[in-house]
Design a protein around this motif. Sequence first.
Motif, mmCIF file in Angstrom:
data_model
loop_
_atom_site.group_PDB
_atom_site.id
_atom_site.type_symbol
_atom_site.label_atom_id
_atom_site.label_comp_id
_atom_site.label_asym_id
_atom_site.label_seq_id
_atom_site.Cartn_x
_atom_site.Cartn_y
_atom_site.Cartn_z
ATOM 1 N N ARG A 2 -9.900 56.688 30.996
ATOM 2 C CA ARG A 2 -9.389 56.119 32.241
ATOM 3 C C ARG A 2 -10.157 54.834 32.548
ATOM 4 O O ARG A 2 -11.314 54.687 32.161
ATOM 5 N N SER A 3 -9.532 53.912 33.245
ATOM 6 C CA SER A 3 -10.192 52.639 33.538
ATOM 7 C C SER A 3 -11.449 52.897 34.362
ATOM 8 O O SER A 3 -11.529 53.846 35.155
ATOM 9 N N ALA A 4 -12.435 52.033 34.160
ATOM 10 C CA ALA A 4 -13.695 52.182 34.894
ATOM 11 C C ALA A 4 -13.462 52.131 36.395
ATOM 12 O O ALA A 4 -14.058 52.906 37.157
ATOM 13 N N ASP A 18 -14.051 63.452 37.640
ATOM 14 C CA ASP A 18 -13.190 64.085 36.644
ATOM 15 C C ASP A 18 -13.455 63.530 35.252
ATOM 16 O O ASP A 18 -14.075 62.472 35.093
ATOM 17 N N GLU A 19 -12.924 64.230 34.263
ATOM 18 C CA GLU A 19 -13.154 63.846 32.874
ATOM 19 C C GLU A 19 -12.634 62.442 32.579
ATOM 20 O O GLU A 19 -11.627 62.004 33.144
ATOM 21 N N LEU A 20 -13.316 61.754 31.695
ATOM 22 C CA LEU A 20 -13.005 60.361 31.378
ATOM 23 C C LEU A 20 -11.776 60.209 30.491
ATOM 24 O O LEU A 20 -11.002 59.267 30.616
ATOM 25 N N ARG A 21 -11.581 61.151 29.570
ATOM 26 C CA ARG A 21 -10.629 61.013 28.479
ATOM 27 C C ARG A 21 -9.177 61.145 28.947
ATOM 28 O O ARG A 21 -8.856 61.951 29.811
ATOM 29 N N MET A 39 -18.174 64.393 34.646
ATOM 30 C CA MET A 39 -17.174 63.485 34.073
ATOM 31 C C MET A 39 -17.253 63.430 32.558
ATOM 32 O O MET A 39 -16.298 63.036 31.891
ATOM 33 N N LYS A 40 -18.383 63.848 31.995
ATOM 34 C CA LYS A 40 -18.511 63.878 30.541
ATOM 35 C C LYS A 40 -18.183 65.264 29.979
ATOM 36 O O LYS A 40 -17.674 65.386 28.859
ATOM 37 N N LEU A 41 -18.489 66.296 30.759
ATOM 38 C CA LEU A 41 -18.179 67.670 30.368
ATOM 39 C C LEU A 41 -17.834 68.439 31.636
ATOM 40 O O LEU A 41 -18.708 68.941 32.341
#
Length: 493
Positions: free
Chosen positions: A18-20, A28-31, A197-199
Amino acid sequence: MGKATGFLEFERINPQKRSAAARIKDWDELRLPQDPEVVKTQGARCMNCGIPFCHGGVLLNGMAAGCPVHNLIPEWNELVYKGQWEDAYKRLIRTNPFPEFTGRVCPAPCEGSCTEGYIMEPVTISSLEYEIIEKAFAEGWVVPKKAKATGKKVAVVGSGPSGLSAAYYLNAVGHDVTVYERNDRAGGLLMYGIPNMKLEKRFVQRRLDLMQASGIRFVLNTEVGQDISAQELVDQYDAVVLCAGATKGRGLDVAGNDLKGVYFAVDFLKANTKSLLDTNLKDGNYISAKGKNVIIIGGGDTGTDCVATSIRHGCESVYQFEIMPEPPEKRIEASNPWPEWPKKLKVDYGQEEAISLYGKDPRNYLISTKKIVGNANGEVKEVHTVEITWVKNASGRLVPQEVPGSEKVWQADLVLLAMGFLGPEDTIPNELKLERDSRSNVQAEYEVFETNVEKVFTAGDMRRGQSLVVWAIQEGKLAAREVDKYLMGKSVI
Protein backbone atom coordinates in the motif's frame (compact mmCIF):
# COMPACT_ATOMS: atom_id res chain seq x y z
CA MET A 1 12.03 -26.45 -11.95
CA GLY A 2 9.10 -24.42 -13.21
CA LYS A 3 8.97 -23.62 -16.91
CA ALA A 4 12.20 -24.52 -18.69
CA THR A 5 12.55 -21.06 -20.22
CA GLY A 6 10.65 -19.17 -17.52
CA PHE A 7 13.68 -17.35 -16.17
CA LEU A 8 14.27 -15.95 -19.66
CA GLU A 9 10.64 -15.05 -20.35
CA PHE A 10 9.48 -13.48 -17.12
CA GLU A 11 10.93 -10.63 -15.08
CA ARG A 12 10.88 -10.54 -11.31
CA ILE A 13 7.74 -8.83 -9.99
CA ASN A 14 7.79 -7.95 -6.32
CA PRO A 15 4.54 -7.92 -4.33
CA GLN A 16 3.14 -4.43 -4.06
CA LYS A 17 2.66 -2.54 -0.82
CA ARG A 18 0.00 0.00 0.00
CA SER A 19 1.21 3.55 -0.62
CA ALA A 20 3.20 5.10 2.20
CA ALA A 21 0.71 7.98 2.44
CA ALA A 22 -2.16 5.54 3.01
CA ARG A 23 -0.55 2.99 5.30
CA ILE A 24 0.94 5.42 7.83
CA LYS A 25 -2.64 6.21 8.88
CA ASP A 26 -3.25 2.74 10.29
CA TRP A 27 -1.59 -0.37 11.72
CA ASP A 28 -2.76 -2.82 9.04
CA GLU A 29 -0.59 -5.08 6.94
CA LEU A 30 1.49 -3.43 4.22
CA ARG A 31 1.12 -6.02 1.47
CA LEU A 32 -1.46 -5.91 -1.35
CA PRO A 33 -2.95 -9.05 -2.94
CA GLN A 34 -0.98 -10.37 -5.91
CA ASP A 35 -2.58 -11.46 -9.18
CA PRO A 36 -2.67 -15.30 -9.35
CA GLU A 37 -1.24 -15.26 -12.87
CA VAL A 38 1.69 -13.16 -11.69
CA VAL A 39 2.29 -15.63 -8.87
CA LYS A 40 2.27 -18.48 -11.38
CA THR A 41 4.84 -16.82 -13.64
CA GLN A 42 7.05 -16.02 -10.64
CA GLY A 43 7.11 -19.73 -9.84
CA ALA A 44 8.00 -20.39 -13.47
CA ARG A 45 11.16 -18.30 -13.10
CA CYS A 46 12.80 -20.99 -10.92
CA MET A 47 15.43 -22.55 -13.17
CA ASN A 48 17.02 -25.99 -13.33
CA CYS A 49 20.21 -24.78 -11.68
CA GLY A 50 21.59 -28.20 -10.76
CA ILE A 51 22.62 -27.30 -7.21
CA PRO A 52 19.89 -25.24 -5.48
CA PHE A 53 21.91 -23.03 -3.16
CA CYS A 54 18.63 -21.40 -2.08
CA HIS A 55 18.01 -24.10 0.54
CA GLY A 56 21.58 -24.50 1.73
CA GLY A 57 21.10 -22.97 5.18
CA VAL A 58 24.77 -22.43 6.04
CA LEU A 59 26.73 -19.56 7.56
CA LEU A 60 29.16 -17.74 5.28
CA ASN A 61 31.15 -14.93 6.89
CA GLY A 62 28.78 -14.99 9.83
CA MET A 63 25.58 -14.56 7.79
CA ALA A 64 22.96 -17.01 6.57
CA ALA A 65 23.36 -18.22 2.99
CA GLY A 66 20.33 -20.11 1.79
CA CYS A 67 17.29 -21.12 3.81
CA PRO A 68 18.08 -22.16 7.41
CA VAL A 69 15.02 -24.47 7.56
CA HIS A 70 16.11 -26.05 4.25
CA ASN A 71 12.84 -25.36 2.43
CA LEU A 72 12.41 -27.46 -0.72
CA ILE A 73 12.10 -24.27 -2.73
CA PRO A 74 12.50 -25.49 -6.34
CA GLU A 75 9.90 -28.18 -5.72
CA TRP A 76 7.13 -25.91 -4.50
CA ASN A 77 8.02 -23.26 -7.08
CA GLU A 78 7.30 -25.81 -9.79
CA LEU A 79 4.08 -26.92 -8.13
CA VAL A 80 2.84 -23.31 -7.93
CA TYR A 81 3.58 -22.84 -11.63
CA LYS A 82 1.58 -25.99 -12.40
CA GLY A 83 -1.31 -24.88 -10.21
CA GLN A 84 -0.85 -27.78 -7.76
CA TRP A 85 -1.31 -25.61 -4.71
CA GLU A 86 -2.17 -28.27 -2.15
CA ASP A 87 0.89 -30.29 -3.11
CA ALA A 88 2.96 -27.10 -2.87
CA TYR A 89 1.62 -26.58 0.65
CA LYS A 90 2.46 -30.16 1.65
CA ARG A 91 5.98 -29.68 0.33
CA LEU A 92 6.37 -26.38 2.17
CA ILE A 93 5.32 -27.66 5.61
CA ARG A 94 7.67 -30.63 5.40
CA THR A 95 10.41 -28.23 6.46
CA ASN A 96 8.72 -25.09 7.81
CA PRO A 97 5.91 -25.26 10.38
CA PHE A 98 5.15 -21.52 10.23
CA PRO A 99 5.42 -20.19 6.65
CA GLU A 100 2.94 -17.42 7.47
CA PHE A 101 5.61 -15.89 9.74
CA THR A 102 8.69 -16.35 7.58
CA GLY A 103 6.80 -15.29 4.45
CA ARG A 104 6.20 -11.95 6.14
CA VAL A 105 9.24 -11.17 8.27
CA CYS A 106 12.17 -13.27 7.03
CA PRO A 107 14.79 -11.21 5.10
CA ALA A 108 14.99 -14.15 2.67
CA PRO A 109 18.62 -15.33 2.70
CA CYS A 110 17.32 -17.93 0.22
CA GLU A 111 16.94 -15.17 -2.37
CA GLY A 112 20.45 -13.92 -1.62
CA SER A 113 21.76 -17.37 -2.61
CA CYS A 114 19.42 -17.99 -5.55
CA THR A 115 21.48 -19.13 -8.55
CA GLU A 116 19.40 -16.96 -10.82
CA GLY A 117 20.40 -13.99 -8.68
CA TYR A 118 24.01 -14.51 -9.72
CA ILE A 119 23.26 -13.20 -13.20
CA MET A 120 19.86 -11.48 -12.90
CA GLU A 121 17.14 -10.84 -10.32
CA PRO A 122 16.49 -13.81 -7.99
CA VAL A 123 13.22 -15.71 -7.78
CA THR A 124 10.58 -14.12 -5.50
CA ILE A 125 10.88 -17.02 -3.05
CA SER A 126 9.53 -15.16 -0.01
CA SER A 127 6.35 -13.97 -1.70
CA LEU A 128 5.72 -17.43 -3.18
CA GLU A 129 5.98 -18.91 0.32
CA TYR A 130 3.48 -16.31 1.55
CA GLU A 131 1.05 -17.10 -1.28
CA ILE A 132 1.22 -20.86 -0.66
CA ILE A 133 0.43 -20.71 3.06
CA GLU A 134 -2.33 -18.11 2.69
CA LYS A 135 -3.91 -20.23 -0.06
CA ALA A 136 -3.68 -23.23 2.29
CA PHE A 137 -5.48 -21.38 5.09
CA ALA A 138 -8.14 -20.08 2.71
CA GLU A 139 -8.81 -23.58 1.35
CA GLY A 140 -8.93 -25.18 4.80
CA TRP A 141 -5.88 -27.39 4.35
CA VAL A 142 -4.24 -26.21 7.58
CA VAL A 143 -5.89 -28.23 10.35
CA PRO A 144 -5.01 -29.29 13.91
CA LYS A 145 -3.14 -32.57 14.12
CA LYS A 146 -2.88 -34.97 17.02
CA ALA A 147 -0.64 -37.99 17.39
CA LYS A 148 -0.84 -41.09 19.55
CA ALA A 149 0.17 -40.11 23.08
CA THR A 150 3.57 -41.25 24.33
CA GLY A 151 2.87 -40.48 27.98
CA LYS A 152 5.90 -38.18 28.15
CA LYS A 153 5.53 -34.59 29.40
CA VAL A 154 7.67 -31.73 28.10
CA ALA A 155 7.79 -28.11 29.28
CA VAL A 156 8.81 -25.40 26.83
CA VAL A 157 9.85 -22.06 28.35
CA GLY A 158 9.12 -19.17 26.01
CA SER A 159 6.62 -18.94 23.16
CA GLY A 160 8.67 -17.11 20.56
CA PRO A 161 9.51 -18.77 17.24
CA SER A 162 11.93 -21.33 18.69
CA GLY A 163 9.57 -22.26 21.53
CA LEU A 164 6.58 -22.57 19.22
CA SER A 165 8.61 -24.67 16.79
CA ALA A 166 9.81 -27.02 19.52
CA ALA A 167 6.27 -27.34 20.89
CA TYR A 168 4.83 -27.97 17.42
CA TYR A 169 7.16 -30.87 16.65
CA LEU A 170 7.11 -32.42 20.11
CA ASN A 171 3.32 -32.39 20.06
CA ALA A 172 3.31 -33.84 16.53
CA VAL A 173 5.05 -37.00 17.77
CA GLY A 174 2.68 -37.46 20.71
CA HIS A 175 4.34 -35.81 23.69
CA ASP A 176 2.26 -33.81 26.18
CA VAL A 177 3.54 -30.24 25.73
CA THR A 178 3.05 -27.24 28.00
CA VAL A 179 4.43 -23.84 26.98
CA TYR A 180 5.19 -21.25 29.67
CA GLU A 181 5.04 -17.57 28.69
CA ARG A 182 5.52 -14.58 31.00
CA ASN A 183 3.47 -12.19 28.86
CA ASP A 184 -0.31 -12.02 28.70
CA ARG A 185 -0.30 -13.30 25.13
CA ALA A 186 1.73 -16.11 23.56
CA GLY A 187 3.99 -15.54 20.58
CA GLY A 188 7.07 -13.92 22.08
CA LEU A 189 8.70 -11.50 19.66
CA LEU A 190 6.21 -12.55 16.98
CA MET A 191 3.48 -11.03 19.12
CA TYR A 192 5.21 -8.13 20.86
CA GLY A 193 8.55 -7.58 19.10
CA ILE A 194 7.39 -7.12 15.50
CA PRO A 195 4.88 -4.34 14.72
CA ASN A 196 1.38 -5.17 13.55
CA MET A 197 1.83 -3.66 10.08
CA LYS A 198 4.63 -6.11 9.35
CA LEU A 199 3.01 -9.13 11.04
CA GLU A 200 -0.65 -8.71 11.91
CA LYS A 201 -1.33 -10.37 15.25
CA ARG A 202 -4.46 -12.09 13.96
CA PHE A 203 -2.13 -14.29 11.93
CA VAL A 204 -0.07 -15.11 15.00
CA GLN A 205 -3.23 -15.87 16.97
CA ARG A 206 -4.53 -18.00 14.09
CA ARG A 207 -1.52 -20.27 14.48
CA LEU A 208 -1.69 -20.28 18.28
CA ASP A 209 -5.35 -21.34 18.12
CA LEU A 210 -4.39 -24.24 15.85
CA MET A 211 -1.64 -25.32 18.23
CA GLN A 212 -4.04 -25.25 21.17
CA ALA A 213 -6.56 -27.28 19.17
CA SER A 214 -3.75 -29.79 18.56
CA GLY A 215 -3.38 -30.29 22.31
CA ILE A 216 -0.58 -27.87 23.25
CA ARG A 217 -1.24 -25.98 26.49
CA PHE A 218 -0.13 -22.38 26.99
CA VAL A 219 0.38 -21.09 30.53
CA LEU A 220 0.43 -17.29 30.29
CA ASN A 221 1.38 -14.54 32.75
CA THR A 222 3.81 -16.98 34.32
CA GLU A 223 7.50 -16.13 34.50
CA VAL A 224 9.72 -19.14 35.05
CA GLY A 225 12.24 -18.31 37.74
CA GLN A 226 9.80 -15.98 39.48
CA ASP A 227 6.19 -17.26 39.46
CA ILE A 228 7.38 -20.85 39.24
CA SER A 229 10.96 -22.01 39.71
CA ALA A 230 12.89 -23.56 36.87
CA GLN A 231 13.75 -26.46 39.13
CA GLU A 232 10.04 -27.22 39.60
CA LEU A 233 9.73 -27.73 35.86
CA VAL A 234 12.77 -29.99 35.82
CA ASP A 235 11.23 -32.03 38.64
CA GLN A 236 7.72 -32.19 37.15
CA TYR A 237 8.48 -32.86 33.47
CA ASP A 238 10.34 -35.54 31.55
CA ALA A 239 12.24 -32.83 29.64
CA VAL A 240 12.47 -29.05 29.62
CA VAL A 241 13.29 -26.92 26.55
CA LEU A 242 14.48 -23.38 27.29
CA CYS A 243 13.55 -20.96 24.50
CA ALA A 244 13.44 -17.71 26.45
CA GLY A 245 15.34 -15.67 23.87
CA ALA A 246 18.17 -13.14 24.12
CA THR A 247 16.25 -10.29 25.71
CA LYS A 248 18.98 -8.41 27.58
CA GLY A 249 19.14 -5.14 25.64
CA ARG A 250 22.43 -3.52 24.64
CA GLY A 251 22.65 -0.17 26.36
CA LEU A 252 24.49 3.01 25.43
CA ASP A 253 27.39 3.87 27.73
CA VAL A 254 27.28 7.66 27.51
CA ALA A 255 26.32 10.48 29.85
CA GLY A 256 22.56 11.07 29.93
CA ASN A 257 21.56 7.49 29.08
CA ASP A 258 19.28 7.46 32.14
CA LEU A 259 17.29 10.57 31.27
CA LYS A 260 13.52 10.51 30.91
CA GLY A 261 12.69 9.80 27.29
CA VAL A 262 15.50 7.28 26.68
CA TYR A 263 14.14 3.77 26.11
CA PHE A 264 15.12 0.43 24.68
CA ALA A 265 13.48 -0.04 21.29
CA VAL A 266 11.99 -3.37 22.34
CA ASP A 267 10.13 -1.69 25.23
CA PHE A 268 8.81 0.99 22.88
CA LEU A 269 7.57 -1.59 20.36
CA LYS A 270 6.12 -3.99 22.93
CA ALA A 271 4.14 -1.32 24.77
CA ASN A 272 2.75 -0.02 21.51
CA THR A 273 1.56 -3.43 20.31
CA LYS A 274 0.04 -4.38 23.67
CA SER A 275 -1.90 -1.10 23.85
CA LEU A 276 -2.96 -1.50 20.22
CA LEU A 277 -4.29 -5.00 20.85
CA ASP A 278 -5.89 -4.13 24.19
CA THR A 279 -7.68 -0.89 23.32
CA ASN A 280 -6.52 0.33 19.89
CA LEU A 281 -4.16 2.71 21.78
CA LYS A 282 -7.06 4.34 23.64
CA ASP A 283 -5.66 3.42 27.09
CA GLY A 284 -2.52 5.50 26.53
CA ASN A 285 -0.36 2.74 28.02
CA TYR A 286 2.46 3.15 25.53
CA ILE A 287 5.46 5.36 24.85
CA SER A 288 4.12 7.98 22.48
CA ALA A 289 6.20 9.70 19.81
CA LYS A 290 3.42 12.13 18.93
CA GLY A 291 4.77 15.62 18.28
CA LYS A 292 8.29 14.57 19.31
CA ASN A 293 11.69 14.72 17.67
CA VAL A 294 12.76 11.07 17.68
CA ILE A 295 16.33 9.79 17.50
CA ILE A 296 16.82 6.05 16.92
CA ILE A 297 20.31 4.81 17.71
CA GLY A 298 20.93 1.66 15.70
CA GLY A 299 19.75 0.23 12.42
CA GLY A 300 18.48 -3.14 11.30
CA ASP A 301 14.88 -4.32 11.36
CA THR A 302 14.27 -3.03 14.88
CA GLY A 303 15.39 0.46 13.94
CA THR A 304 13.12 0.39 10.89
CA ASP A 305 10.19 -0.74 13.02
CA CYS A 306 10.80 2.17 15.39
CA VAL A 307 10.80 4.62 12.47
CA ALA A 308 7.47 3.28 11.17
CA THR A 309 5.87 3.20 14.63
CA SER A 310 7.00 6.77 15.43
CA ILE A 311 5.56 8.01 12.16
CA ARG A 312 2.20 6.39 12.91
CA HIS A 313 2.16 8.12 16.29
CA GLY A 314 2.63 11.44 14.51
CA CYS A 315 6.21 12.36 15.39
CA GLU A 316 7.61 15.76 14.47
CA SER A 317 10.82 14.27 13.03
CA VAL A 318 12.69 10.98 13.07
CA TYR A 319 16.37 10.16 12.49
CA GLN A 320 18.39 6.97 12.68
CA PHE A 321 22.06 6.87 13.65
CA GLU A 322 24.23 4.04 12.35
CA ILE A 323 27.88 3.75 13.29
CA MET A 324 28.70 1.66 10.20
CA PRO A 325 29.17 3.10 6.70
CA GLU A 326 26.34 3.22 4.19
CA PRO A 327 26.17 -0.08 2.26
CA PRO A 328 26.81 -0.03 -1.50
CA GLU A 329 23.85 0.00 -3.90
CA LYS A 330 25.00 -3.28 -5.43
CA ARG A 331 26.86 -6.32 -4.12
CA ILE A 332 30.66 -5.94 -4.30
CA GLU A 333 31.73 -9.30 -5.71
CA ALA A 334 35.36 -9.00 -4.61
CA SER A 335 34.51 -8.78 -0.91
CA ASN A 336 30.95 -10.13 -0.83
CA PRO A 337 30.65 -12.84 -3.51
CA TRP A 338 27.54 -14.86 -4.27
CA PRO A 339 26.10 -16.99 -2.59
CA GLU A 340 26.85 -14.92 0.52
CA TRP A 341 24.08 -12.68 1.80
CA PRO A 342 24.35 -9.53 -0.37
CA LYS A 343 25.49 -6.55 1.68
CA LYS A 344 23.80 -3.75 -0.21
CA LEU A 345 21.64 -0.75 0.56
CA LYS A 346 18.03 -1.62 1.31
CA VAL A 347 15.27 0.93 1.67
CA ASP A 348 12.79 -0.81 3.97
CA TYR A 349 9.18 0.10 4.64
CA GLY A 350 9.97 2.49 7.50
CA GLN A 351 12.50 4.42 5.46
CA GLU A 352 10.05 4.54 2.53
CA GLU A 353 7.48 6.13 4.82
CA ALA A 354 9.95 8.67 6.22
CA ILE A 355 11.05 9.64 2.72
CA SER A 356 7.42 10.06 1.68
CA LEU A 357 6.65 12.22 4.71
CA TYR A 358 9.85 14.23 5.20
CA GLY A 359 11.48 14.02 1.78
CA LYS A 360 14.67 12.27 2.91
CA ASP A 361 16.00 9.00 4.25
CA PRO A 362 16.13 9.10 8.08
CA ARG A 363 19.40 7.17 8.25
CA ASN A 364 22.68 8.88 9.06
CA TYR A 365 25.79 6.74 8.71
CA LEU A 366 29.20 6.85 10.42
CA ILE A 367 27.69 8.64 13.42
CA SER A 368 28.76 8.06 17.02
CA THR A 369 26.76 9.36 19.98
CA LYS A 370 28.90 11.24 22.50
CA LYS A 371 26.30 12.22 25.11
CA ILE A 372 22.62 12.83 25.74
CA VAL A 373 21.65 16.12 27.35
CA GLY A 374 18.51 16.82 29.39
CA ASN A 375 16.53 19.81 30.60
CA ALA A 376 15.95 20.95 34.17
CA ASN A 377 13.26 18.29 34.61
CA GLY A 378 15.59 15.47 33.69
CA GLU A 379 13.98 14.99 30.27
CA VAL A 380 16.04 14.42 27.15
CA LYS A 381 16.40 17.48 24.92
CA GLU A 382 19.56 16.92 22.83
CA VAL A 383 21.79 14.21 21.42
CA HIS A 384 25.43 15.19 20.76
CA THR A 385 27.23 13.26 18.03
CA VAL A 386 30.46 13.14 16.08
CA GLU A 387 31.24 11.64 12.70
CA ILE A 388 33.68 8.75 12.57
CA THR A 389 35.78 6.81 10.09
CA TRP A 390 36.93 3.23 10.40
CA VAL A 391 40.71 2.74 10.45
CA LYS A 392 42.97 -0.21 11.18
CA ASN A 393 44.88 -0.16 14.44
CA ALA A 394 48.33 -1.64 15.05
CA SER A 395 46.93 -5.18 15.19
CA GLY A 396 45.03 -4.73 11.92
CA ARG A 397 41.63 -4.46 13.57
CA LEU A 398 39.14 -1.85 12.33
CA VAL A 399 38.34 0.73 15.00
CA PRO A 400 36.30 3.97 14.87
CA GLN A 401 38.20 7.26 14.73
CA GLU A 402 36.48 10.59 15.29
CA VAL A 403 36.51 13.20 12.53
CA PRO A 404 37.75 16.53 13.98
CA GLY A 405 35.24 19.36 13.73
CA SER A 406 32.30 17.09 12.90
CA GLU A 407 30.46 17.49 16.20
CA LYS A 408 26.72 18.09 15.92
CA VAL A 409 23.81 18.69 18.29
CA TRP A 410 20.42 17.12 17.45
CA GLN A 411 17.17 18.18 19.04
CA ALA A 412 15.51 15.16 20.67
CA ASP A 413 12.47 14.46 22.83
CA LEU A 414 12.58 10.67 22.52
CA VAL A 415 15.66 8.46 22.12
CA LEU A 416 15.24 4.78 21.24
CA LEU A 417 18.12 2.32 21.59
CA ALA A 418 18.01 -0.28 18.81
CA MET A 419 21.52 -1.68 19.12
CA GLY A 420 20.70 -5.34 19.55
CA PHE A 421 20.88 -7.67 22.52
CA LEU A 422 23.62 -9.00 24.78
CA GLY A 423 22.16 -12.42 25.51
CA PRO A 424 19.59 -14.18 27.69
CA GLU A 425 18.47 -12.88 31.05
CA ASP A 426 20.27 -14.48 34.01
CA THR A 427 17.42 -15.74 36.19
CA ILE A 428 16.94 -19.26 34.77
CA PRO A 429 20.60 -19.96 33.89
CA ASN A 430 21.71 -18.88 37.36
CA GLU A 431 19.05 -20.93 39.12
CA LEU A 432 19.85 -24.13 37.21
CA LYS A 433 23.60 -23.39 37.14
CA LEU A 434 23.69 -23.70 33.36
CA GLU A 435 27.03 -23.30 31.61
CA ARG A 436 27.36 -20.21 29.41
CA ASP A 437 29.50 -19.48 26.39
CA SER A 438 31.80 -16.50 25.88
CA ARG A 439 28.83 -14.34 24.81
CA SER A 440 26.75 -15.34 27.87
CA ASN A 441 24.43 -17.57 25.85
CA VAL A 442 23.40 -20.89 27.38
CA GLN A 443 26.00 -23.46 26.34
CA ALA A 444 24.68 -26.31 24.20
CA GLU A 445 26.16 -27.77 21.05
CA TYR A 446 24.27 -27.17 17.80
CA GLU A 447 22.29 -30.25 16.70
CA VAL A 448 22.58 -31.60 20.26
CA PHE A 449 20.95 -28.75 22.23
CA GLU A 450 21.32 -30.46 25.63
CA THR A 451 22.75 -28.31 28.40
CA ASN A 452 25.03 -29.44 31.20
CA VAL A 453 21.91 -30.16 33.30
CA GLU A 454 20.22 -33.53 32.77
CA LYS A 455 17.01 -33.37 30.66
CA VAL A 456 17.31 -29.61 30.12
CA PHE A 457 17.66 -28.46 26.48
CA THR A 458 17.89 -25.01 24.92
CA ALA A 459 17.31 -23.53 21.47
CA GLY A 460 16.93 -20.30 19.54
CA ASP A 461 18.37 -16.95 20.59
CA MET A 462 18.92 -18.20 24.14
CA ARG A 463 21.50 -20.63 22.72
CA ARG A 464 22.86 -18.87 19.63
CA GLY A 465 22.33 -15.20 20.46
CA GLN A 466 20.17 -12.69 18.60
CA SER A 467 19.38 -14.05 15.17
CA LEU A 468 16.70 -14.46 12.50
CA VAL A 469 13.22 -15.84 13.12
CA VAL A 470 13.94 -18.59 10.61
CA TRP A 471 17.03 -19.72 12.54
CA ALA A 472 14.93 -19.84 15.71
CA ILE A 473 12.35 -22.02 13.98
CA GLN A 474 15.05 -24.40 12.76
CA GLU A 475 16.67 -24.61 16.19
CA GLY A 476 13.30 -25.35 17.79
CA LYS A 477 12.71 -28.14 15.29
CA LEU A 478 16.13 -29.73 15.78
CA ALA A 479 15.92 -29.38 19.56
CA ALA A 480 12.56 -31.17 19.46
CA ARG A 481 14.23 -34.00 17.57
CA GLU A 482 16.92 -34.33 20.23
CA VAL A 483 14.35 -34.24 23.04
CA ASP A 484 12.35 -36.93 21.25
CA LYS A 485 15.50 -39.07 20.95
CA TYR A 486 16.22 -38.51 24.65
CA LEU A 487 12.70 -39.62 25.62
CA MET A 488 12.09 -42.41 23.10
CA GLY A 489 15.53 -43.58 21.98
CA LYS A 490 14.90 -42.48 18.39
CA SER A 491 13.01 -39.82 16.47
CA VAL A 492 11.11 -39.37 13.24
CA ILE A 493 11.40 -35.56 13.43
